[in-house]
Motif scaffolding. Structure first.
Motif, PDB file in Angstrom:
ATOM      1  N   GLY A  27      57.274  48.541  25.906  1.00 47.10           N
ATOM      2  CA  GLY A  27      57.398  48.723  24.461  1.00 47.10           C
ATOM      3  C   GLY A  27      56.061  49.150  23.849  1.00 47.10           C
ATOM      4  N   HIS A  28      54.974  48.512  24.283  1.00 45.73           N
ATOM      5  CA  HIS A  28      53.647  48.940  23.821  1.00 45.73           C
ATOM      6  C   HIS A  28      53.395  50.399  24.211  1.00 45.73           C
ATOM      7  CE1 HIS A  28      52.405  44.469  24.317  1.00 45.73           C
ATOM      8  NE2 HIS A  28      52.432  44.717  23.019  1.00 45.73           N
ATOM      9  N   LEU A  29      53.725  50.718  25.464  1.00 43.82           N
ATOM     10  CA  LEU A  29      53.472  52.080  25.958  1.00 43.82           C
ATOM     11  C   LEU A  29      54.239  53.114  25.148  1.00 43.82           C
ATOM     12  CD1 LEU A  29      53.437  52.008  29.849  1.00 43.82           C
ATOM     13  CD2 LEU A  29      51.544  52.310  28.244  1.00 43.82           C
ATOM     14  N   ASP A  30      55.439  52.743  24.745  1.00 38.07           N
ATOM     15  CA  ASP A  30      56.254  53.642  23.914  1.00 38.07           C
ATOM     16  C   ASP A  30      55.510  53.951  22.609  1.00 38.07           C
ATOM     17  OD1 ASP A  30      58.653  54.949  22.921  1.00 38.07           O
ATOM     18  OD2 ASP A  30      59.039  53.128  21.764  1.00 38.07           O
ATOM     19  N   VAL A  99      47.658  51.988  13.957  1.00 39.13           N
ATOM     20  CA  VAL A  99      49.070  52.217  14.261  1.00 39.13           C
ATOM     21  C   VAL A  99      49.628  50.985  14.953  1.00 39.13           C
ATOM     22  CG1 VAL A  99      50.730  53.561  15.613  1.00 39.13           C
ATOM     23  CG2 VAL A  99      48.837  54.723  14.459  1.00 39.13           C
ATOM     24  N   LYS A 100      50.755  50.514  14.455  1.00 41.49           N
ATOM     25  CA  LYS A 100      51.413  49.360  15.059  1.00 41.49           C
ATOM     26  C   LYS A 100      52.897  49.645  15.237  1.00 41.49           C
ATOM     27  CE  LYS A 100      48.400  45.635  13.631  1.00 41.49           C
ATOM     28  NZ  LYS A 100      48.380  44.331  12.980  1.00 41.49           N
ATOM     29  N   GLY A 101      53.502  48.912  16.145  1.00 40.53           N
ATOM     30  CA  GLY A 101      54.940  49.033  16.345  1.00 40.53           C
ATOM     31  C   GLY A 101      55.663  47.970  15.540  1.00 40.53           C
ATOM     32  N   LEU A 102      56.858  48.310  15.090  1.00 37.65           N
ATOM     33  CA  LEU A 102      57.699  47.331  14.378  1.00 37.65           C
ATOM     34  C   LEU A 102      59.029  47.227  15.110  1.00 37.65           C
ATOM     35  CD1 LEU A 102      57.564  47.958  10.521  1.00 37.65           C
ATOM     36  CD2 LEU A 102      56.553  46.073  11.808  1.00 37.65           C
ATOM     37  N   ARG A 103      59.408  45.991  15.443  1.00 41.20           N
ATOM     38  CA  ARG A 103      60.686  45.811  16.141  1.00 41.20           C
ATOM     39  C   ARG A 103      61.766  45.259  15.227  1.00 41.20           C
ATOM     40  NH1 ARG A 103      57.764  42.117  20.402  1.00 41.20           N
ATOM     41  NH2 ARG A 103      56.999  41.555  18.344  1.00 41.20           N
ATOM     42  N   ALA A 104      61.387  44.345  14.358  1.00 42.95           N
ATOM     43  CA  ALA A 104      62.407  43.618  13.593  1.00 42.95           C
ATOM     44  C   ALA A 104      61.823  43.171  12.264  1.00 42.95           C
ATOM     45  CB  ALA A 104      62.873  42.409  14.391  1.00 42.95           C
ATOM     46  N   SER A 133      61.555  51.936  19.831  1.00 42.94           N
ATOM     47  CA  SER A 133      62.758  52.580  20.356  1.00 42.94           C
ATOM     48  C   SER A 133      63.780  51.483  20.639  1.00 42.94           C
ATOM     49  CB  SER A 133      62.426  53.329  21.647  1.00 42.94           C
ATOM     50  OG  SER A 133      61.494  54.357  21.384  1.00 42.94           O
ATOM     51  N   PRO A 134      65.075  51.782  20.455  1.00 43.19           N
ATOM     52  CA  PRO A 134      66.099  50.738  20.587  1.00 43.19           C
ATOM     53  C   PRO A 134      66.020  49.972  21.908  1.00 43.19           C
ATOM     54  CG  PRO A 134      67.079  52.762  19.752  1.00 43.19           C
ATOM     55  CD  PRO A 134      65.653  53.082  20.048  1.00 43.19           C
ATOM     56  N   GLU A 135      65.692  50.681  22.981  1.00 45.13           N
ATOM     57  CA  GLU A 135      65.668  50.008  24.295  1.00 45.13           C
ATOM     58  C   GLU A 135      64.530  48.995  24.425  1.00 45.13           C
ATOM     59  OE1 GLU A 135      65.232  53.213  23.642  1.00 45.13           O
ATOM     60  OE2 GLU A 135      64.072  54.249  25.189  1.00 45.13           O
ATOM     61  N   TYR A 136      63.579  49.025  23.471  1.00 50.84           N
ATOM     62  CA  TYR A 136      62.464  48.077  23.519  1.00 50.84           C
ATOM     63  C   TYR A 136      62.442  47.141  22.325  1.00 50.84           C
ATOM     64  CZ  TYR A 136      60.873  51.524  26.914  1.00 50.84           C
ATOM     65  OH  TYR A 136      60.801  52.365  27.975  1.00 50.84           O
ATOM     66  N   SER A 137      63.467  47.144  21.515  1.00 49.39           N
ATOM     67  CA  SER A 137      63.389  46.396  20.256  1.00 49.39           C
ATOM     68  C   SER A 137      63.440  44.883  20.478  1.00 49.39           C
ATOM     69  CB  SER A 137      64.493  46.841  19.299  1.00 49.39           C
ATOM     70  OG  SER A 137      65.737  46.642  19.897  1.00 49.39           O
ATOM     71  N   PHE A 138      63.786  44.457  21.671  1.00 44.98           N
ATOM     72  CA  PHE A 138      63.830  43.021  22.003  1.00 44.98           C
ATOM     73  C   PHE A 138      62.595  42.600  22.795  1.00 44.98           C
ATOM     74  CE2 PHE A 138      65.273  45.480  25.477  1.00 44.98           C
ATOM     75  CZ  PHE A 138      64.719  44.855  26.583  1.00 44.98           C
ATOM     76  N   LEU A 139      61.743  43.549  23.125  1.00 48.17           N
ATOM     77  CA  LEU A 139      60.715  43.306  24.150  1.00 48.17           C
ATOM     78  C   LEU A 139      59.399  42.820  23.553  1.00 48.17           C
ATOM     79  CD1 LEU A 139      59.964  43.591  27.123  1.00 48.17           C
ATOM     80  CD2 LEU A 139      59.641  46.050  26.756  1.00 48.17           C
ATOM     81  N   SER A 140      58.870  41.730  24.109  1.00 52.19           N
ATOM     82  CA  SER A 140      57.552  41.231  23.690  1.00 52.19           C
ATOM     83  C   SER A 140      56.823  40.688  24.914  1.00 52.19           C
ATOM     84  CB  SER A 140      57.710  40.110  22.660  1.00 52.19           C
ATOM     85  OG  SER A 140      58.283  38.958  23.283  1.00 52.19           O
ATOM     86  N   SER A 141      55.501  40.628  24.815  1.00 54.61           N
ATOM     87  CA  SER A 141      54.717  40.037  25.913  1.00 54.61           C
ATOM     88  C   SER A 141      55.119  38.580  26.107  1.00 54.61           C
ATOM     89  CB  SER A 141      53.224  40.116  25.587  1.00 54.61           C
ATOM     90  OG  SER A 141      52.814  41.455  25.466  1.00 54.61           O
ATOM     91  N   THR A 142      55.382  37.894  25.010  1.00 58.44           N
ATOM     92  CA  THR A 142      55.766  36.473  25.102  1.00 58.44           C
ATOM     93  C   THR A 142      57.080  36.332  25.876  1.00 58.44           C
ATOM     94  OG1 THR A 142      54.717  36.129  22.958  1.00 58.44           O
ATOM     95  CG2 THR A 142      56.217  34.402  23.714  1.00 58.44           C
ATOM     96  N   GLY A 143      58.055  37.185  25.555  1.00 60.15           N
ATOM     97  CA  GLY A 143      59.345  37.135  26.250  1.00 60.15           C
ATOM     98  C   GLY A 143      59.195  37.436  27.729  1.00 60.15           C
ATOM     99  N   GLY A 155      60.663  43.732  36.189  1.00 65.49           N
ATOM    100  CA  GLY A 155      60.172  45.009  36.743  1.00 65.49           C
ATOM    101  C   GLY A 155      60.375  46.202  35.830  1.00 65.49           C
ATOM    102  N   ASP A 156      61.500  46.248  35.105  1.00 65.53           N
ATOM    103  CA  ASP A 156      61.728  47.426  34.260  1.00 65.53           C
ATOM    104  C   ASP A 156      61.258  47.224  32.812  1.00 65.53           C
ATOM    105  OD1 ASP A 156      63.646  45.571  33.727  1.00 65.53           O
ATOM    106  OD2 ASP A 156      65.322  46.984  33.627  1.00 65.53           O
ATOM    107  N   LEU A 157      60.540  46.133  32.577  1.00 63.94           N
ATOM    108  CA  LEU A 157      60.045  45.860  31.214  1.00 63.94           C
ATOM    109  C   LEU A 157      58.546  46.132  31.071  1.00 63.94           C
ATOM    110  CD1 LEU A 157      61.881  42.458  30.517  1.00 63.94           C
ATOM    111  CD2 LEU A 157      62.656  44.788  29.988  1.00 63.94           C
ATOM    112  N   VAL A 158      57.868  46.210  32.209  1.00 63.17           N
ATOM    113  CA  VAL A 158      56.406  46.367  32.206  1.00 63.17           C
ATOM    114  C   VAL A 158      56.003  47.494  33.156  1.00 63.17           C
ATOM    115  CG1 VAL A 158      55.859  43.972  31.570  1.00 63.17           C
ATOM    116  CG2 VAL A 158      56.218  44.556  33.976  1.00 63.17           C
ATOM    117  N   PRO A 159      54.798  48.073  32.969  1.00 60.65           N
ATOM    118  CA  PRO A 159      54.344  49.122  33.886  1.00 60.65           C
ATOM    119  C   PRO A 159      54.191  48.587  35.311  1.00 60.65           C
ATOM    120  CG  PRO A 159      53.016  49.089  31.880  1.00 60.65           C
ATOM    121  CD  PRO A 159      53.858  47.853  31.852  1.00 60.65           C
TER     122      PRO A 159
END
Ligand code: PNS
Length: 172
Positions: A27-30, A99-104, A133-143, A155-159
């Motif tokens: 999500g950060h990379l996006d 620049v920051k990302g916003l999920r919710a 992006s919708p595919e990352y809107s739930f994604l956080s480092s904490t999660g 595996g598919d959430l992080v580089p």
């Protein structure tokens, strides 16, 4: 001789993407990738130690290394660690934007507060928000850390490489 302002070299537009990145997620990379398409240069600012979070799992140096590998294909992105006020770091980098990302909505409340505080400190810096992006809107480092702690597949959430590093660190 009169100087022609149009002939002057255009100023490079530099933005800072700040965060804890403990660890960087897809999500950060996006967000970083999309910011790098808009700005001439993006500086990813890794907070040495955040004020509102518990002790980081990875050191700032480790977090920087993960990010460096993950953005190696983006030639206008570099990674820096900072331990100061964000606005001081932005000035030090010669940047004019955050620049920051916003999920919710929950992100919005926190970011709105940070925006007002940062603006009070430095009103020459503008903040921009990129919707996740919708595919990352739930994604956080904490999660990601929570899933990894309980053996979930991240595996598919992080580089590449970070899932293994996190599993190894948690096992210690
Ligand atoms: O959500 P994160 O990744 O922990 O965010 C870190 C950061 C720096 C983006 C956030 O704490 C912020 O916007 N801080 C602005 C206030 C400030 O300058 N704090 C000092 C550095 S933590």
């Amino acid at each position: 001789m009169t100087s022609d302002p149009l002939a002057a070299a255009p100023r490079r537009k530099i933005a800072v993407c700040p965060g804890s990145y403990d660890p960087v997620t897809n999500g950060h990379l996006d967000i970083i990738t999309r910011a790098a398409r808009i700005f001439d240069e993006v500086v990813v600012g890794v907070v040495n130690q955040g004020v509102r979070k518990s002790q980081a799992v990875f050191s700032a140096e480790e977090r920087r290394e993960f990010l460096t590998a993950a953005v190696a294909h983006l030639d206008n992105v570099r990674i820096e660690i900072f331990s100061t006020l964000l606005v001081d770091f932005v000035h030090a980098q010669g940047a004019g934007a955050i620049v920051k990302g916003l999920r919710a909505i929950s992100d919005f409340e926190y970011e709105f507060e940070m925006n007002q505080l940062n603006r009070r400190l430095a009103d020459d810096i503008e903040s921009f928000y990129i919707m996740a992006s919708p595919e990352y809107s739930f994604l956080s480092s904490t999660g990601v850390k929570e899933l990894a702690t309980f053996g979930g597949d991240i595996g598919d959430l992080v580089p590449p490489g970070i899932g293994e590093a996190l599993a190894e660190r948690i096992a210690r």
